[in-house]
Design an enzyme around this catalytic site. Structure first.
Site, PDB file in Angstrom:
ATOM      1  N   GLY A  10       0.828  -1.211   0.000  1.00 55.79           N
ATOM      2  CA  GLY A  10       0.000   0.000   0.000  1.00 55.79           C
ATOM      3  C   GLY A  10       0.858   1.256   0.000  1.00 55.79           C
ATOM      4  N   GLY A  36      -3.598  -2.024  -2.378  1.00 55.88           N
ATOM      5  CA  GLY A  36      -2.180  -1.907  -2.713  1.00 55.88           C
ATOM      6  C   GLY A  36      -1.930  -2.412  -4.132  1.00 55.88           C
ATOM      7  N   ASP A  56      -4.142 -12.776   3.071  1.00 53.27           N
ATOM      8  CA  ASP A  56      -5.116 -11.909   3.730  1.00 53.27           C
ATOM      9  C   ASP A  56      -4.972 -12.123   5.234  1.00 53.27           C
ATOM     10  OD1 ASP A  56      -7.669 -10.977   4.808  1.00 53.27           O
ATOM     11  OD2 ASP A  56      -8.197 -10.768   2.686  1.00 53.27           O
ATOM     12  N   ASN A  97      -4.896 -12.417  14.547  1.00 56.43           N
ATOM     13  CA  ASN A  97      -3.919 -13.301  13.887  1.00 56.43           C
ATOM     14  C   ASN A  97      -2.492 -12.763  14.020  1.00 56.43           C
ATOM     15  OD1 ASN A  97      -5.714 -15.291  13.025  1.00 56.43           O
ATOM     16  ND2 ASN A  97      -6.264 -14.144  11.179  1.00 56.43           N
ATOM     17  N   ARG A 104       3.556 -16.045  19.502  1.00 55.26           N
ATOM     18  CA  ARG A 104       4.216 -17.334  19.277  1.00 55.26           C
ATOM     19  C   ARG A 104       5.720 -17.171  19.063  1.00 55.26           C
ATOM     20  NH1 ARG A 104       5.608 -20.361  14.931  1.00 55.26           N
ATOM     21  NH2 ARG A 104       4.679 -18.885  13.473  1.00 55.26           N
ATOM     22  N   TYR A 143     -14.498   1.222  10.224  1.00 56.07           N
ATOM     23  CA  TYR A 143     -13.081   1.593  10.298  1.00 56.07           C
ATOM     24  C   TYR A 143     -12.735   2.092  11.699  1.00 56.07           C
ATOM     25  CZ  TYR A 143      -8.690   3.901   8.931  1.00 56.07           C
ATOM     26  OH  TYR A 143      -7.369   4.306   8.826  1.00 56.07           O
ATOM     27  N   THR A 173      -1.944  11.369   6.420  1.00 57.83           N
ATOM     28  CA  THR A 173      -0.599  11.318   5.841  1.00 57.83           C
ATOM     29  C   THR A 173      -0.709  11.251   4.323  1.00 57.83           C
ATOM     30  OG1 THR A 173       0.282  10.297   7.826  1.00 57.83           O
ATOM     31  CG2 THR A 173       1.525   9.935   5.809  1.00 57.83           C
TER      32      THR A 173
END
Ligand code: NAD
Ligand code: UDP
Length: 311
Positions: A10, A36, A56, A97, A104, A143, A173
């Protein structure tokens, strides 16, 4: 170090990948290419320290990394509202995730949060202590609330599992490599001005934003990642505030455009004013923006000019 950058293809992510490769790191760029593009990272593809993973983040992934910059999430209102359920999955399942991965392999993880977590702010400028004024059921909620949950998850994984986290709240930005069809104000106005098309100011243009050049943001982002013993959240943005109408006039004058300004309806829940208080960033990581808006805009205009002339 081996560093994972999600959303690495992106706008901000591709600049970050380039900076990290330049510093000698190994970079895993992970992206689902929703907003992206391969074009953004084309110059890195042949570098042996760079690896591109089409994935993803809403799906788990096993990797061995030292650091994670979690930037994956569409940032422009038109894109994050295109599939709002997917947007919130990206900020909830995706962040779980990435935190699971960080836990981990004991990687330090930075979450790209946003000034949007302050919603339509009732205090000005916004400090990190302000809890925000967000509509939980509006069009921007997928969002805003997604990013708020992402912050909560980061803090809970930190408190519960000792994950080494960093949270940055990025304010508007801009810079080269924003997509032409991105829909955010900087790219819209510059592209409209360069094409001598009408400049679409939403509402009466009295709403304000504070625009930060991408190189400045990256300096703050990396300073935050490199500093031991802090979690944030920390505001990263340029405190120079401008109204959207003034901003349109500035783009017309910088491009020498023949465009006219036209007023269009204001989108729902559009924040009326936004400016970061960056005292914390100054104190904790010694950061403040260095690129004046004229310089940053000229570089961005040059980028879009090149892009449009090749079309
Ligand atoms: P962008 O849309 O250019 O980049 C987002 C990238 O994430 C894209 O490459 C997209 O394909 C990828 N992506 C989206 N969902 C994904 C998923 N589920 N799995 C994998 N990849 C996915 O936006 P940007 O301006 O570069 O923003 C980067 C990050 O910074 C975002 O998290 C955004 O919320 C945050 N941010 C940006 C700004 C800004 O002004 N640019 C302000 C506040 C916060
Ligand atoms: N905006 C505008 N014309 C455009 C695109 C955006 O006037 O073509 C306005 C928008 O309503 C908002 C501001 O510019 O008040 C910044 O919009 P953007 O989508 O870039 O970012 P955000 O609202 O998320 O800060």
């Amino acid at each position: 170090m081996r560093i994972l950058v999600t959303g690495g293809a992106g706008f901000i992510g591709s600049h970050l990948c380039e900076k990290l490769i330049g510093e000698g790191h190994e970079v895993l760029c992970l992206d689902n290419f929703f907003t992206g593009s391969k074009q953004n990272i084309a110059n890195l593809l042949s570098n042996p320290r760079f690896e591109l993973i089409r994935h993803d983040i809403t799906q788990p992934i096993l990797l061995e990394v030292d650091r994670i910059f979690n930037l994956a999430c569409p940032a422009s209102p038109i894109h994050y509202q295109y599939n709002p359920v997917k947007t919130i999955k990206t900020s909830v399942l995706g962040v779980i995730n990435m935190l699971g991965l960080a836990k981990r392999v004991r990687a330090r993880i930075l979450q790209a949060s946003t000034s949007e977590i302050y919603g339509d702010p009732e205090i000005h400028p916004q400090t990190e202590e302000y809890w925000g004024n967000v509509n939980p059921i509006g069009l921007r909620s997928c969002y805003d609330e997604g990013k708020r949950v992402a912050e909560t998850l980061m803090m809970d994984y930190h408190r519960q599992n000792g994950v080494d986290i960093r949270i940055i709240r990025i304010f508007n930005t801009y810079g080269p490599r924003m997509a032409i069809e991105d829909g955010r104000v900087v790219s819209n106005f510059i592209v409209q001005a360069l094409r001598n098309e009408d400049i679409t100011v939403y509402g009466d243009g009295s709403q304000t934003r504070s625009f930060c050049y991408v190189d400045d943001l990256l300096a703050g982002m990396c300073a935050m990642m490199d500093r031991d013993g802090i979690t944030g959240p920390i505001n990263l943005g340029n405190p120079v505030e401008t109204s959207i109408l003034e901003f349109a006039q500035r783009i017309i004058s910088l491009t020498g455009s023949r465009s006219r300004i036209v007023l269009k309806p204001l989108p729902a829940d559009d924040p009326k004013q936004r400016r970061p208080d960056i005292s914390k960033a100054r104190d904790l990581i010694g950061w403040e923006p260095a690129v004046p808006i004229e310089t940053g805009l000229k570089r961005t205009i040059e980028f879009f000019d090149g892009l449009l002339s090749r079309r």
